[in-house]
Design an enzyme around this catalytic site. Structure first.
Site, short mmCIF file in Angstrom:
data_model
loop_
_atom_site.label_atom_id
_atom_site.label_comp_id
_atom_site.label_asym_id
_atom_site.label_seq_id
_atom_site.Cartn_x
_atom_site.Cartn_y
_atom_site.Cartn_z
N SER A 1 52.92 68.29 20.78
CA SER A 1 53.05 68.06 19.67
C SER A 1 51.65 67.43 18.92
O SER A 1 50.72 67.83 19.13
CB SER A 1 54.25 67.22 19.11
N ASP B 1 57.43 77.83 16.12
CA ASP B 1 57.46 76.31 16.19
C ASP B 1 58.55 75.85 15.45
O ASP B 1 58.37 75.70 14.02
CB ASP B 1 56.20 75.84 16.21
N HIS C 1 60.16 73.71 20.16
CA HIS C 1 58.74 72.83 20.13
C HIS C 1 58.82 71.95 21.28
O HIS C 1 59.63 71.33 21.56
CB HIS C 1 59.20 71.91 18.66
#
Length: 429
Positions: free
Chosen positions: A206, A301, A368
């Protein structure tokens, strides 16, 4: 059991009489029958696996703080990392992971972060589980299980790239020192053996995936004698696209982060006619990277669907709420927009497909960060492209077993996908 039943029935018959004894005997027989079927119903196979999917429990790793007067979290506390030493033939190999957790764009959102683990080491867990790419379980992490592994905690709010020299006062104090945190942690790890690494791997998830793009060549420069140095960005390929209201929300967000923490100086090659936030997107950062890089990203995502494609304010009627939480609840029109989002991702990484030493694994899942979860990294439930999990694809690429440029077909084509179903939205910061 027959003897017990006979003795019991005889006593009941004498003491209670025929009718009462018959009733009690029926109850006893029912109880015995229930017990028999209860145990007969238990399958002979092993019980259902725990969340570790049949592997042993994850190893817990202690927090180490780094004391440097210039390297400080948002609230002025020292940064930290968790270090798990390697063993066997992995003793001279190092894998570093940069933690994620979005960004803070203004004093208000940074003030909130200061009261959490994303802005202060005073709020960090002193021990964390090492799972996924950090696991020391060979069955969960076949290629890197016995390496030296480090999880670097994220507490600066700008992907380890802010560099404001003085404390910023705005009612309360803030330290924007992400670049100094990077430098101080690296200096500490070099002394602990990283400088002698025979192979090294910088990874991140991330906002930590964006950090990996930003610091990949820095990492290579720290290890001039290490033969193999590579990087992996997991769920870090954030897109500069219009949201469903026609605004470039994420660019405006990054503009605020860049101005607040003075990150523009980190990107000297960025065109001067570009907005500061544009320089922060992976597509721009990656253009100057010379170190081999692997892009691990879902085409859908879940964090970006919520915060890049349909952020707060772009959907006043809340028509996207169900779709944001569960891709199976998206309408045909929403799926059409999601397919356009997938195309934007493929366009953003297209120029890197031709780099021979780069790799990619772009699955069609609604998720994610896949390297930091046992279920999505390497498990019976992990997504596969050409029958390879993300862990297998990354390992094949890192060790040059084959070229890896895996791009999945459109949703819902891949039945192996583990798609997230959220109970509540992902936090923005």
């Amino acid at each position: 059991m027959p003897g017990l039943l006979s003795t019991s029935s005889s006593l009941l018959w004498r003491r209670l009489g025929r009718r009462s004894a018959a009733f009690a005997l029926a109850l006893l027989a029912a109880a015995l029958l229930f017990t028999f079927f209860r145990y007969a119903a238990v399958p002979s196979a092993s019980p259902s696996p725990s969340p570790t999917y049949g592997h042993r429990l994850p190893t817990l790793v202690d927090l180490t703080l780094v004391y440097d007067r210039d390297a400080l979290c948002l609230d002025g506390t020292p940064p930290g990392y968790h270090f798990l030493p390697g063993f066997g033939d992995g003793s001279h190999s190092w894998l570093l992971h940069l933690e994620g957790g979005s960004w803070c764009r203004n004093f208000k959102s940074c003030a909130r972060r200061k009261k959490t683990n994303l802005g202060s080491s005073a709020h960090m867990d002193t021990r964390v589980e090492f799972v996924g790419i950090l696991s020391d379980d060979e069955s969960q992490n076949p290629d890197f299980y016995n390496w030296n592994k480090v999880k670097i905690r994220y507490c600066d709010g700008a992907s380890f790239s802010g560099h404001v020299q003085d404390e910023v006062k705005n009612g309360t104090g803030f330290f924007f020192r992400g670049q100094r945190i990077w430098e101080a942690v690296m200096a500490d790890l070099l002394l602990k053996g990283l400088s002698r690494a025979r192979q090294a791997f910088l990874t991140g998830c991330s906002a930590g995936g964006l950090s990996t793009y930003i610091h990949c060549d820095d990492f290579r420069a720290l290890l001039p004698k290490t033969p193999t140095v590579k990087c992996l960005a997991d769920g870090g390929t954030f897109l500069d696209v219009e949201d469903i209201a026609g605004r470039r929300y994420m660019r405006a967000f990054y503009n605020d982060v860049a101005r607040l923490q003075d990150v523009r100086k980190k990107f000297p090659h960025c065109s001067p006619d570009m907005e500061p936030g544009q320089c922060f997107f992976p597509r721009e950062v990656a253009k100057s990277i010379t170190t081999p890089m692997f892009i691990l990203n879902p085409a859908y995502d879940v964090w970006q669907v919520e915060h890049v494609l349909s952020p707060e304010g772009s959907d006043p009627q809340n028509l996207w709420r169900n779709c944001r939480m569960d891709i199976t609840k998206c309408s045909s029109k929403q799926l059409e927009i999601l397919q356009g989002f997938r195309k934007a991702l493929l366009d953003a990484i297209n120029e890197f497909k031709n780099r021979r030493d780069w790799g990619m694994f772009i699955d069609s899942c609604f998720i994610h960060c896949q390297s930091m979860k046992a279920i999505t990294w390497h498990s019976p439930s992990a997504a596969r492209i050409n029958n390879k999990t993300a862990a297998e694809a990354v390992g094949d690429w890192f060790f040059d077993r084959r070229e890896v440029k895996e791009i999945d077909c459109e949703y819902p084509c891949n039945p192996t996908c583990y798609n997230a179903v959220l109970d509540e939205p992902y936090p923005e910061d």
